[in-house]
Design an enzyme around this catalytic site. Structure first.
Site, short mmCIF file in Angstrom:
data_model
loop_
_atom_site.label_atom_id
_atom_site.label_comp_id
_atom_site.label_asym_id
_atom_site.label_seq_id
_atom_site.Cartn_x
_atom_site.Cartn_y
_atom_site.Cartn_z
N LYS A 141 -9.36 -2.22 2.01
CA LYS A 141 -9.14 -0.98 2.78
C LYS A 141 -9.96 0.18 2.22
O LYS A 141 -10.47 1.00 2.98
CB LYS A 141 -7.65 -0.62 2.77
N ASP B 130 -9.13 -8.73 10.11
CA ASP B 130 -8.65 -7.39 9.75
C ASP B 130 -9.69 -6.28 9.92
O ASP B 130 -9.33 -5.19 10.34
CB ASP B 130 -8.16 -7.42 8.29
N TYR C 177 -1.16 -3.82 -6.64
CA TYR C 177 -0.87 -4.59 -5.42
C TYR C 177 -1.91 -4.37 -4.32
O TYR C 177 -2.31 -3.23 -4.04
CB TYR C 177 0.51 -4.21 -4.87
N GLY C 178 -2.26 -5.45 -3.66
CA GLY C 178 -3.00 -5.46 -2.38
C GLY C 178 -4.02 -4.37 -2.18
O GLY C 178 -4.96 -4.19 -2.98
N GLY C 179 -3.81 -3.64 -1.10
CA GLY C 179 -4.77 -2.63 -0.69
C GLY C 179 -4.97 -1.51 -1.71
O GLY C 179 -5.97 -0.79 -1.66
N ASN D 138 -2.37 -13.50 13.58
CA ASN D 138 -2.00 -14.50 14.60
C ASN D 138 -2.98 -14.48 15.76
O ASN D 138 -3.40 -15.52 16.27
CB ASN D 138 -0.59 -14.24 15.12
N ARG E 79 2.58 -11.95 0.44
CA ARG E 79 1.23 -12.26 0.95
C ARG E 79 0.71 -13.60 0.49
O ARG E 79 1.08 -14.10 -0.58
CB ARG E 79 0.25 -11.20 0.43
N HIS F 127 -10.80 -1.06 11.92
CA HIS F 127 -9.64 -1.89 11.56
C HIS F 127 -9.43 -2.89 12.69
O HIS F 127 -8.47 -2.81 13.46
CB HIS F 127 -8.41 -0.99 11.37
N SER G 205 -1.17 -2.11 11.55
CA SER G 205 -0.57 -3.08 10.62
C SER G 205 0.74 -3.59 11.24
O SER G 205 1.42 -2.85 11.94
CB SER G 205 -0.26 -2.40 9.28
N ALA G 206 1.05 -4.85 10.98
CA ALA G 206 2.30 -5.49 11.44
C ALA G 206 2.37 -5.68 12.95
O ALA G 206 3.45 -5.65 13.54
CB ALA G 206 3.52 -4.70 10.96
N CYS G 207 1.22 -5.89 13.59
CA CYS G 207 1.20 -6.18 15.04
C CYS G 207 0.63 -7.57 15.32
O CYS G 207 0.18 -7.84 16.43
CB CYS G 207 0.39 -5.13 15.78
N GLY H 246 -0.15 -18.08 21.48
CA GLY H 246 -1.21 -18.81 22.18
C GLY H 246 -1.38 -18.35 23.63
O GLY H 246 -2.50 -18.39 24.17
N ASP H 247 -0.28 -17.90 24.25
CA ASP H 247 -0.38 -17.49 25.65
C ASP H 247 -1.22 -16.21 25.83
O ASP H 247 -1.62 -15.89 26.95
CB ASP H 247 1.02 -17.33 26.25
N ASN H 248 -1.47 -15.51 24.74
CA ASN H 248 -2.37 -14.35 24.84
C ASN H 248 -3.78 -14.79 25.25
O ASN H 248 -4.58 -13.96 25.71
CB ASN H 248 -2.41 -13.58 23.52
N ARG I 235 2.51 -1.99 19.29
CA ARG I 235 3.85 -2.54 19.55
C ARG I 235 4.59 -1.50 20.37
O ARG I 235 5.07 -0.49 19.83
CB ARG I 235 4.48 -2.74 18.17
N ARG J 209 0.86 -1.19 0.00
CA ARG J 209 0.00 0.00 0.00
C ARG J 209 0.90 1.24 0.00
O ARG J 209 1.92 1.26 0.67
CB ARG J 209 -0.81 0.07 1.30
O1 O2Y Z 1 0.35 -3.95 1.54
C1 O2Y Z 1 -0.83 -4.14 1.24
O2 O2Y Z 1 -1.29 -3.79 0.14
C2 O2Y Z 1 -1.73 -4.81 2.13
S1 O2Y Z 1 -1.86 -4.04 3.68
C3 O2Y Z 1 -2.87 -5.06 4.67
C4 O2Y Z 1 -3.32 -6.27 4.17
C5 O2Y Z 1 -4.12 -7.06 4.95
C6 O2Y Z 1 -4.48 -6.61 6.18
N1 O2Y Z 1 -4.05 -5.44 6.67
C7 O2Y Z 1 -3.23 -4.67 5.96
C8 O2Y Z 1 -2.79 -3.39 6.62
O3 O2Y Z 1 -1.92 -2.68 6.15
O4 O2Y Z 1 -3.35 -3.08 7.68
MN MN Z 2 -4.98 -4.33 8.27
#
Ligand code: O2Y
Ligand code: MN
Length: 596
Positions: A223, A294, A214-216, A271, A386, A243, A265-267, A511-513, A417, A74
């Site tokens: 998104k 998401d 790409y993606g988003g 999982n 992805r 979100h 994102s990335a947290c 899992g411990d969460n 984070r 994105r």
């Molecule tokens: O990089 C992208 O285009 C995807 S970003 C994304 C994809 C799935 C779930 N969340 C996200 C995000 O950036 O929050």
């Molecule tokens: Mn997301």
């Protein structure tokens, strides 16, 4: 394929016609989302060298794509909210006047689909016909987008039936912005990074994206529609587009409690959404099920509670770091019927990425198509590579994931984070305090995001890149949404990422969460203790289920301390803070008072 002569919606036909006239594709194809249609598209893409079919034994019905290295994520800097007034886009969004943006886009759109097929994808975000669901139609010249949208959304002729003659839909225009003027233009991953725009017109409920595949940036149901446009819809209509992941927690007594969680994102959202409790808790009867990883659309119902649906039908998950150890449910989800983008390829036609196994297999080809070795000094899979996987493949999919009216939400979690100063978990005193915690949320940047790695980025409610209108108005709308409720969810702040002086994570996470979730669920039902502190209610050591984990009392005490200076830091831009609703400023004053 759908015969356009069967389509009754005049606005849709007129829009498609108008776009075709400007963009001049060779062909227009209305998509039905069927397996046959996907098979034909994959075959066409394989014949042209655009994708590879993976080893059928290892990953049945799955395909591999590599993007242009300039088009891998994105792009927030090219994402715009084009409301009539700049104030309505707010201090955290890129803004452009709608007329100016449309003029720019119309120039770029002239003949932009020359030599390509224009696909028209009717889709529903949320179960087709559900009271919280929304219909969109994406026009795209990317067959990659068609096969991904088929997984991520509900693509079906039923959507057009539901639209009927006069039904409303969100028009989503997408083009890779690369017409085929000569055979050299017909590349595997067309894109136009110098002229990329992802433009949202919230007042018109319109999305226009050009230049990226790409993606988003390209799967516009995600998104763009489900967060940026839907958040603006929610403001006007009294609901929320968040979100947030959604999960269910089943206690040993069989009681089910639904939880949403907003993490930047990335947290590790995927999982957490697919978490498997430790064996000892499972033996007691604890279960966690996944509704979504998401996005949550949340509406108040007649019973005065909030109900949520996951508008998506698949996962677009980050591959690196995903393994049978960290997330077996994600691995099962993408074990078949999936699409992989920018991961590495093994010599036997399978996929691999960093973190999947301890040692990489021999003879890998990297995401750039090079023979890979450690000596290259670069990962074999792109950090934002992805998997696109159907939600139905998830072994822990919740039994009510498809309920038209959604699931009742009792717990809302926010967090980021935070290596220092923020405890593992604390409970907000009430809804407005919870929204205050969400507003002040921040997270350390990782490689997957634009910006400096390691820097703390303020990310209110994890919506910074996704709020389709003024962030201050959005936070005000959240506060207001709690007011009319019979029963407001309990709000929690979590931090799975605290580090000790040596830089080691203090909490095992994964899992411990579930131990933290179990405390929250018991709190909701008035069955767990907490002690009041200046920042919120916290569990004592005795309030946590420690079965199967040797975690001592002193370590827990250290994990639960907070640094008043860090807690008191106001991370928002001045311009945003000034526009905040008074109720959140009062929350801040009350916090500072308690801290003093
Ligand atoms: O990089 C992208 O285009 C995807 S970003 C994304 C994809 C799935 C779930 N969340 C996200 C995000 O950036 O929050
Ligand atoms: Mn997301």
């Amino acid at each position: 394929m759908i015969d356009p002569n069967t389509i009754k919606n005049k606005a849709l036909l007129a829009w498609v016609d108008g776009i075709a006239k400007i963009t001049t594709p060779d062909k227009v194809q209305f998509c039905d989302g069927s397996q046959e249609e996907a098979d034909a598209l994959f075959k066409m893409m394989m014949d042209k060298g655009v994708c590879i079919k993976l080893n059928e034994e290892k990953h049945p019905n799955s395909y591999y794509f590599r993007s242009d290295p300039r088009d891998v994520a994105r792009v927030e800097s090219r994402t715009f909210i084009c409301s009539k007034s700049k104030r309505d886009a707010g201090p955290t969004n890129n803004w452009m006047d709608p007329k100016e943006m449309k003029a720019k886009l119309h120039d770029l759109m002239q003949g932009c689909m020359k030599g390509r097929t224009m696909y028209v994808i009717p889709f529903s975000m949320g179960p087709i016909g559900g009271p919280i669901s929304q219909i969109g139609v994406e026009i795209t010249d990317s067959p990659y987008v068609v096969v991904n949208m088929r997984i991520m959304a509900r693509v079906s002729p039923k959507v057009l039936e539901l639209l009927g003659e006069n039904g409303k839909f969100v028009p989503c225009f997408h083009s890779v912005g690369k017409p085929i003027n000569s055979p050299e233009d017909d590349v595997a991953w067309p894109c136009n990074p110098d002229n990329t725009y992802i433009a949202h017109f919230p007042e018109e409920r319109l999305i226009m994206s050009i230049g990226s595949g790409y993606g988003g940036n390209a799967l516009l149901g995600k998104k763009c529609l489900s967060l940026r446009i839907a958040s603006a819809m929610g403001k006007d209509e009294g609901w929320l587009a968040e979100h947030m992941l959604i999960l269910g927690v089943k206690e040993p007594n069989g009681r089910k409690t639904y939880v949403t969680a907003a993490f930047p994102s990335a947290c590790g959202k995927t999982n957490f959404a697919m978490l498997i409790p430790p064996a000892e808790m499972r033996e007691e009867g604890w279960e966690v099920s996944c509704v979504g990883d998401d996005i949550a659309w949340i509406k108040p119902a007649a019973d005065g509670k909030l109900y949520a649906i996951n508008p998506e039908n698949g996962f677009f998950g980050v591959a690196p770091g995903t393994s049978v150890k960290t997330n077996p449910n994600a691995m099962a989800s993408c074990s078949r019927d999936s699409i992989f983008t920018n991961v590495a390829l093994t010599e036997d036609g399978d996929v691999w990425w960093e973190g999947m196994t301890k040692e990489p297999p021999a003879n890998l080809t990297d995401w750039k198509g090079r023979k890979w070795s450690k000596d290259l000094g670069e990962p074999a899979a792109h950090p934002n590579s992805r998997f696109t996987a159907p939600i139905r493949n998830c072994p822990s999919l919740d039994e009510n994931a498809d309920r038209l009216e959604g699931v009742p939400i009792s717990v809302m979690i926010v967090g980021g984070r935070r290596p220092n100063g923020i405890p593992l978990v604390f409970e907000a005193f009430n809804w407005t305090h919870g929204i205050y915690l969400g507003a002040m949320m921040g997270s350390e940047l990782t490689a997957a995001a634009e910006g400096t790695v390691g820097k703390l980025r303020s990310d209110p409610m994890a919506m910074l890149p996704f709020c389709g209108y003024n962030m201050a108005d959005y936070l005000g709308h959240l506060v207001k949404m709690g007011k009319g409720l019979e029963l407001t969810p309990h709000f929690y702040h979590v931090n799975w990422f605290r580090k000790d002086r040596d830089g080691n994570f203090m909490w095992p996470g994964f899992g411990d969460n579930a131990r933290v979730l179990a405390w929250m669920v018991k709190r909701v039902h008035g069955e767990a203790g907490a002690k009041e502190t200046a920042i919120g209610n916290m569990p004592s050591y005795e309030d946590i289920n420690w079965k199967g984990l040797d975690y001592n009392k002193d370590d827990f005490a250290a994990l639960m301390t907070f640094d008043p200076e860090i807690v008191a830091t106001q991370p928002l831009k001045d311009e945003l803070y000034e526009q905040l609703p008074e109720s959140l400023k009062i929350e801040r004053a009350a916090l500072l008072e308690r801290l003093s």
